[in-house]
Design an enzyme around this catalytic site. Structure first.
Site, PDB file in Angstrom:
ATOM      1  CG  ASP B  88      -0.265   0.122   2.536  1.00  0.00           C
ATOM      2  OD1 ASP B  88       0.820  -0.501   2.698  1.00  0.00           O
ATOM      3  OD2 ASP B  88      -0.788   0.820   3.431  1.00  0.00           O
ATOM      4  CD  GLU B 153       4.392   1.180   6.989  1.00  0.00           C
ATOM      5  OE1 GLU B 153       5.204   1.466   7.871  1.00  0.00           O
ATOM      6  OE2 GLU B 153       4.016   2.016   6.124  1.00  0.00           O
TER       7      GLU B 153
END
Lengths: 456, 456
Positions: B88, B153
């Site tokens: 991500d 994250e």
């Protein structure tokens, strides 16, 4: 005095009727939609002064709401008293909390309920009626009188200073008399003879050129909040003494008479502490609470801010932090000089790694009438006559800007004879004024005016 | 190694083509409208792992965005490495500051520009390609491998702890390898072997039951800001040492080897000070800047507020004031124990007249890999092989929550081999990743994987 007092009794209903008319005018100076009402109140005062027998009653324009002037200057060689009051009032919201409408005066429990009843239409009106009564009974006044009734007191009297400056000779007098303060209690008339001054400033402290991440920089760089709290703590010792070099220089000591007077007042520290929900009181060692409030200067941090204020956690090392400070000053402190000293202290104590911008703000001089001035001693006698209770001499911890204005401009004593009570909700819903104080106050004022020429 | 390096060179274009495809997917985990893109990136990683020769490549659901798993477990008796990364990326605004669109990767000056290039798609992709290359050249891997590539994250890895807890045996390994940190500089590979922990709290201080007027009460009552700054100042001595009783208890001392290593790094205090616009640096006496940042704990006030913050002056004595605090912790400090000690300090030092509410917030354990662990020493050798420059051993002043997660859950070393550079604009417009580090990093990783089994 007996004839005058009979006159007051006989005319009580008429006086209250007229006061009710004055209180019915919504002269809210803060709200522009009430501008016509403010003028209407000024006209009412002007007409009341004319009817009372005063000369030159006039509405005088200022940069804002007008001042009402009138005089009676027919006893040459006698002192001239300048009576100050204000005909404007505070806004009334929240309106739903009023038991009766704010501009439909209602008498209940011997109190008149209306916006402005206590602050300051009631007390201002009493001066007019007291002097009118003397004139009607005796045909003349024992002293010369000037009126200065303004319409901007509730919005900070922004135009009064320059107005008085511009009309200095017209308003010149030997004494200013103001009834816009409160009595210590319903059975305790009091004369306030001292007010504290003000000196305000702001401290803006900076460290790095940006906020820094506490993980990446924490431990190696200054933190603006750390620097600011270190700087601010240096302004007091833990016991509350102000540690700014020279701050107490020239502070007038309390006389033994004043100390005795304050000690005799019915002040209960424990009840005071409890009423404020405080674990403990806190103040300069060696002084009582009343001495601390009335005769000692303060340095208060009024606001502080820096870094993250939101919910939760932000691991930031703030690069700026700010504090707002005001001092309450007592004779003979000078506001500008105090700000100089604070700035010098700040410069000296700014922690390494930080820079500070020091910005000066509002200032006001402290005021202290000579405690034993006959015009002030006479005020006590007048209360004693009307109330049967000796008035006490007090100071106030705050400031009344108009007092400073008169004191600075004319260098004459300002006598504060209050008739309001602290629980009369001035500035709040259901403002009211005790008719007991209205009656006794009229007698107090008549006695005062009657004896003033001889006392001075 | 030579055959592998030839393979890397031969396949460079293909690798970059694939990386470009991955970087073209706008997998912004913070924005719900990109949820399909986040999944698309997970699918890309899963497919890349399958194509590379890994088994069991799968998208595993979490409470949020999925985790991609894959393994290669065919060398019994050899250690198992768990490779962590994330697919991500951060949001891209302000979009207008990007020179080329964030999801249209552009190579210029031997750097690839795209959101996620450096953080962390590029480095994550390198692990897949390094292992794929070894597999293609040698037909097998020298160690067992598991992948844990997450998609949250950039939004705090909120679901990772419970996910790993629920699949603990599936992710069990002997070592965790992460490439999500930065190198000290373009010519200075570095291995971060220590991170600081976190302990956060809030102080809410109260004095009276309401704000008080500084004229009426000033001098006789406590001021919440005065009390708070007095309390906060008590947390440090002026030189920066933290004065909370027992705060430094058990703090691991730097070894002589570590001190030497840090001293050998090219850190210039004066340049550092200037770059931050600071009049002076500030930190715990007796330590260098790098020691302060990496190996010493901090206690920072991150936010402070109380009283009036508006324009101008307000003569208020505030009845409440607030501060937010975080500590960066080092081995062997325990966050809960540190908060206990701070609370005890606060209780002890709360000034008379004030009450304090102490609220605990986020905590995180410090992390320190054994400096001389062979898996960590080997990482240095791998850099030396690929860069021709010896890697230095560093710590980081911040925290990486996933490191703590792996460390706490599996009790195994976490090796941080970063290939990003601090100026590569991760989290900002024009994020990019050096292709020099891409090339050398691939060689570093191949060397590392090749030699790990023998080193352990």
């Amino acid at each position: 005095m007996e004839a005058i007092e009979r006159h007051l009794t006989a005319n009580r209903e008429e006086h209250l009727k007229q006061l009710t008319q004055l209180l019915s005018i919504p002269s809210i100076s803060a709200l522009s939609e009430h501008k016509p009402d403010v003028r209407k109140a000024a006209e009412f005062i002007r007409d009341a002064l004319t009817k009372a027998g005063f000369d030159h009653a006039a509405i005088m324009e200022t940069g804002g709401h007008p001042v009402v002037y009138a005089d009676w200057l027919h006893v040459e060689g006698k002192p001239t008293v300048l009576v100050y009051g204000h005909y404007d009032v505070q806004p009334v919201d929240p309106l739903q909390l009023w038991k009766t409408p704010p501009f439909e005066p209602d008498i209940r429990d011997n109190q008149i309920f209306a916006r402005g009843a206590s602050d300051d239409k009631g007390p201002t009106f009493m001066h007019i009626k007291a002097l009118e009564s003397i004139l009607q009974v005796e045909g003349e006044l024992p002293v010369n009188i000037k009126f200065c009734i303004e319409g901007e007191e509730e919005v900070g009297s922004a135009n009064l200073d320059s107005f008085l400056e511009a009309h200095k000779s017209q308003f010149a007098a030997d004494l200013v008399l103001i009834s816009d303060t409160t009595m210590l209690g319903p059975d305790q008339p009091s004369i306030c003879y001292g007010l504290r001054g003000l000196a305000a400033c702001q401290i803006d402290l900076q460290t790095a050129n940006t906020d820094l991440h506490s993980g990446i920089y924490g431990g190696a760089v200054p933190n603006a909040i750390h620097a600011l709290v270190e700087l601010l703590v240096s302004l007091h010792s833990p016991d509350g003494t102000i540690t700014v070099d020279g701050f107490y220089d020239g502070v007038a000591k309390l006389s033994e008479a004043e100390q005795k007077e304050y000690a005799s007042l019915d002040h209960d520290d424990e009840a005071y502490r409890k009423s404020l929900g405080l674990p403990a009181l806190h103040g300069e060692p060696g002084y009582t609470t009343l001495e601390r409030l009335w005769a000692r200067p303060t340095l208060e941090i009024n606001g502080i801010y820096g870094g993250f204020q939101g919910e939760g956690t932000k691991t930031v090392i703030p690069n700026e932090a700010h504090a707002k400070i005001t001092c309450r000053l007592v004779p003979n402190q000078d506001p500008k000089n105090i700000l100089d000293k604070i700035e010098a202290h700040i410069t000296k104590h700014t922690p390494e790694g930080a820079t500070v911008t020091f910005t000066r703000a509002d200032t006001g001089h402290p005021y202290l009438a000579p405690y034993d001035h006959p015009a002030i001693q006479l005020a006590a006698d007048a209360y004693t006559h009307a109330y049967g209770i000796k008035a006490v001499f007090t100071r106030m911890g705050g400031s009344i800007p108009v007092v400073e204005t008169f004191s600075q401009l004319f260098h004459i004593p300002v006598v504060l004879m209050g008739f309001g009570l602290n629980d009369e909700n001035f500035h709040a819903p259901n403002e009211h004024f005790s008719l007991d104080n209205f009656d006794k106050g009229l007698r107090t004022l008549c006695y005062y005016y009657k004896h003033l020429a001889n006392a001075l």
